[in-house]
Design a protein around this motif. Structure first.
Motif, short mmCIF file in Angstrom:
data_model
loop_
_atom_site.label_atom_id
_atom_site.label_comp_id
_atom_site.label_asym_id
_atom_site.label_seq_id
_atom_site.Cartn_x
_atom_site.Cartn_y
_atom_site.Cartn_z
N GLN A 197 47.79 -7.05 55.23
CA GLN A 197 47.30 -5.68 55.19
C GLN A 197 48.17 -4.75 56.03
OE1 GLN A 197 43.42 -5.06 56.90
NE2 GLN A 197 43.07 -3.15 55.77
N ALA A 198 48.68 -5.25 57.15
CA ALA A 198 49.46 -4.42 58.07
C ALA A 198 50.91 -4.22 57.62
CB ALA A 198 49.43 -5.04 59.46
N ARG A 199 51.35 -4.97 56.61
CA ARG A 199 52.75 -4.85 56.17
C ARG A 199 52.90 -4.38 54.74
NH1 ARG A 199 54.86 -11.01 55.01
NH2 ARG A 199 56.86 -9.97 55.21
N LEU A 200 51.77 -4.25 54.01
CA LEU A 200 51.86 -3.89 52.60
C LEU A 200 51.91 -2.38 52.43
CD1 LEU A 200 52.01 -5.11 49.78
CD2 LEU A 200 49.52 -5.00 49.65
N SER A 201 53.04 -1.90 51.92
CA SER A 201 53.29 -0.46 51.81
C SER A 201 53.43 -0.07 50.33
CB SER A 201 54.55 -0.09 52.59
OG SER A 201 55.71 -0.69 52.01
N LEU A 202 53.90 1.15 50.10
CA LEU A 202 53.99 1.68 48.74
C LEU A 202 55.40 2.17 48.42
CD1 LEU A 202 50.73 3.86 48.74
CD2 LEU A 202 51.03 1.66 47.57
N PHE A 203 55.76 2.08 47.13
CA PHE A 203 56.93 2.82 46.65
C PHE A 203 56.55 3.47 45.33
CE2 PHE A 203 57.43 -1.18 44.43
CZ PHE A 203 58.13 -0.91 43.27
N ASN A 204 57.08 4.67 45.11
CA ASN A 204 56.66 5.47 43.96
C ASN A 204 57.90 6.04 43.28
OD1 ASN A 204 55.62 7.27 42.13
ND2 ASN A 204 54.27 8.33 43.57
N ASP A 205 58.28 5.43 42.16
CA ASP A 205 59.45 5.91 41.43
C ASP A 205 59.08 6.87 40.30
OD1 ASP A 205 61.03 4.53 43.12
OD2 ASP A 205 61.68 2.99 41.71
N GLY A 206 57.83 7.40 40.35
CA GLY A 206 57.43 8.47 39.44
C GLY A 206 56.95 9.67 40.24
N MET A 207 57.43 9.79 41.48
CA MET A 207 56.90 10.75 42.43
C MET A 207 57.04 12.20 41.95
SD MET A 207 57.77 10.93 46.50
CE MET A 207 57.69 9.15 46.61
N LEU A 208 55.92 12.90 41.97
CA LEU A 208 55.85 14.32 41.60
C LEU A 208 56.25 14.57 40.16
CD1 LEU A 208 57.48 15.90 44.82
CD2 LEU A 208 55.10 15.22 44.48
N GLY A 209 56.23 13.51 39.33
CA GLY A 209 56.70 13.64 37.95
C GLY A 209 55.68 14.24 37.00
N SER A 210 54.41 14.24 37.39
CA SER A 210 53.34 14.83 36.59
C SER A 210 52.09 14.81 37.46
CB SER A 210 53.10 14.01 35.31
OG SER A 210 52.52 12.74 35.63
N VAL A 211 50.98 15.30 36.90
CA VAL A 211 49.73 15.25 37.65
C VAL A 211 49.34 13.80 37.97
CG1 VAL A 211 48.27 15.22 35.59
CG2 VAL A 211 47.34 16.10 37.74
N TYR A 212 49.85 12.86 37.17
CA TYR A 212 49.55 11.45 37.38
C TYR A 212 50.70 10.69 38.04
CZ TYR A 212 46.25 12.89 33.76
OH TYR A 212 45.29 13.58 33.05
N ASP A 213 51.74 11.40 38.46
CA ASP A 213 52.94 10.73 38.98
C ASP A 213 53.37 9.60 38.04
OD1 ASP A 213 53.09 12.45 41.12
OD2 ASP A 213 53.07 10.89 42.67
N LEU A 214 53.41 9.94 36.76
CA LEU A 214 53.88 9.04 35.70
C LEU A 214 53.21 7.67 35.76
CD1 LEU A 214 57.70 9.88 35.60
CD2 LEU A 214 55.77 11.05 34.53
N GLY A 215 51.89 7.67 35.71
CA GLY A 215 51.15 6.41 35.65
C GLY A 215 50.68 5.87 36.98
#
Length: 439
Positions: A197-215
């Protein structure tokens, strides 16, 4: 204290990154992979590198010793260049993951076991390991292994095999909740305790691409009885990231020119998501839009009038400013005093690496300096916030006179100084704290 500067700071673990990709193959020699990486590092102007290692040649076989030696040589060159590596293993660069992924889950786990010793050897260099090795371009989409139970198994294999000093990352907040089986984001109590839990992070390769951030998000609010990996609305997921990513990193790439990446909208969301790293080359249309827009802050805002791109670039990750200091001479006639230092972080996010922080007391009449260790944990300085730290001074050991006090923060891996944004200190190894006069 001097005011904040608007200059870009050359600090590690933050900012734009450049992507480099390499296909492991038994037709290649390790020395050639070292040459390739040396050139990639030399042409990368940023501290961060997204290093993609393609395993497609080993989809249904074990990774050869020769291939593992190639990986070793690549990471060795990254250490030599003092890069901080965001590492992504994958089987596909061509949108063909369904046909290039291994035919069963145990093979993926076997590959994780095989690469772990090499990756762990360079745990100081590898900052984040992104994804689950699956999906088109390693982004966990269009995969044979997209079920949350399969994703959880792969992440748990990574957790068991990959050094706990390396962050792991998944593509969506919903996946993270499903893996951890909780809707409650990481808190300060559990941050840094070595758990998954303390090491699991996020990456977002649809960032700001739509209201849904592309899925990445959905249009239906989360319900108490919905699946843990269900995607929430944009506002729900932004709030989740705001809480979670005070303690684990978040980054990726912006895409598709649209209203959600117009400058003011982008700044608001990048700040709320605590974004610390972004692709320097994608999406060019969005980056161009930022470069041709103007940030207009308040009349006293030092960034007012700069380009939107420069504003975002300077605020990715952490940005420390020395704000104020004071000394409390104890009234009980003891031989100690307490120094209080307030450090602001005007960046979008915390730093997720603990830096070594010391103070220097320099006798202005002799020029001699005394080094004082501190217990300052810079990770606790949240983005768009400030923290005050207390350090005890042994007055008895100092002769009467005037002392200038300065602070040095240093990254133990790169041995680079962490530069503060105070005017005049942007390239300095230390930042002024104040003056101490002993009568």
């Amino acid at each position: 204290m001097t005011e904040e500067s608007s200059r870009e700071l050359d600090n590690p673990y933050r900012g734009f990154y450049q992507l480099s990709g390499y296909i492991l193959s038994d037709k290649q020699k390790p020395e050639k992979s070292a040459d390739w990486c040396r050139k990639s590092c030399a042409s990368n102007p940023y501290p961060l590198m997204l290093l993609e290692i393609n395993l497609k040649n080993y989809s249904n076989t074990s990774i050869s010793t020769n291939a593992k030696n190639q990986l070793d040589k690549i990471l060795e060159e990254c250490v030599r260049a003092k890069k901080q590596v965001i590492l992504r293993f994958l089987y596909d660069w061509d949108g063909q993951a369904l046909s290039t992924e291994p035919s069963d889950l145990p093979q993926i786990k076997n590959h994780i076991s095989q690469i772990s010793s090499t990756v762990n050897k360079y745990a100081d260099c590898v900052y984040i390991l992104q994804g689950t090795l699956t999906g088109n371009t390693g982004e966990m989409n269009h995969s044979n292994y997209g079920d949350i139970n399969q994703i959880r198994q792969i992440i748990e294999a990574l957790d068991q095999n990959i050094s706990s000093d390396i962050f792991l990352a998944v593509r969506t907040p919903g996946q993270l909740r499903g893996i951890l089986r909780t809707r409650t984001p990481l808190s300060s109590t559990d941050a840094g305790n070595g758990s998954l839990q303390a090491r699991l992070s996020l990456f977002n390769d649809g960032m700001l691409g739509s209201v849904y951030d592309l899925g990445t998000y959905d249009d239906t609010p989360l319900q108490p009885d919905s699946n843990l990996d269900e995607q929430g609305t944009r506002s729900e997921e932004l709030l989740f990231q705001y809480k979670l990513c005070q303690y684990v990193p978040n980054g990726g790439e912006v895409t598709v020119d649209n209203e959600y990446n117009d400058l003011n909208n982008a700044i608001a969301d990048l700040s709320q998501m605590h974004i610390s790293y972004l692709n320097s080359e994608h999406d060019t249309a969005v980056l161009y839009k930022w470069k041709n827009s103007t940030y207009t802050g308040s009349r006293t805002d030092v960034f007012s009038g700069c380009t939107g791109y420069d504003y975002i670039s300077t605020h990715l990750g952490y940005r420390y400013v020395m704000k104020e200091s004071s000394v409390d001479f104890h009234s009980d006639l003891s031989d100690t005093a307490s120094l209080y230092i307030t450090i602001a972080n005007t960046g979008f996010s915390s730093a997720y690496t603990r830096f070594d922080t010391v103070l220097f007391l320099t006798d202005e009449s002799t020029g001699k300096s005394k080094k004082i260790e501190t217990n300052i944990d810079n990770r606790t300085i949240a983005g768009n916030d400030c923290s005050t730290f207390k350090t005890d001074l042994d007055i008895r050991s100092l002769r009467k006179g005037t002392y200038s006090i300065s602070l040095r923060m240093e990254d133990p891996y790169t041995e680079n100084s962490i530069h503060f944004a105070n005017q005049g200190a942007e390239n300095s190894k230390t930042v002024p704290v104040g003056t101490l006069i002993l009568h």
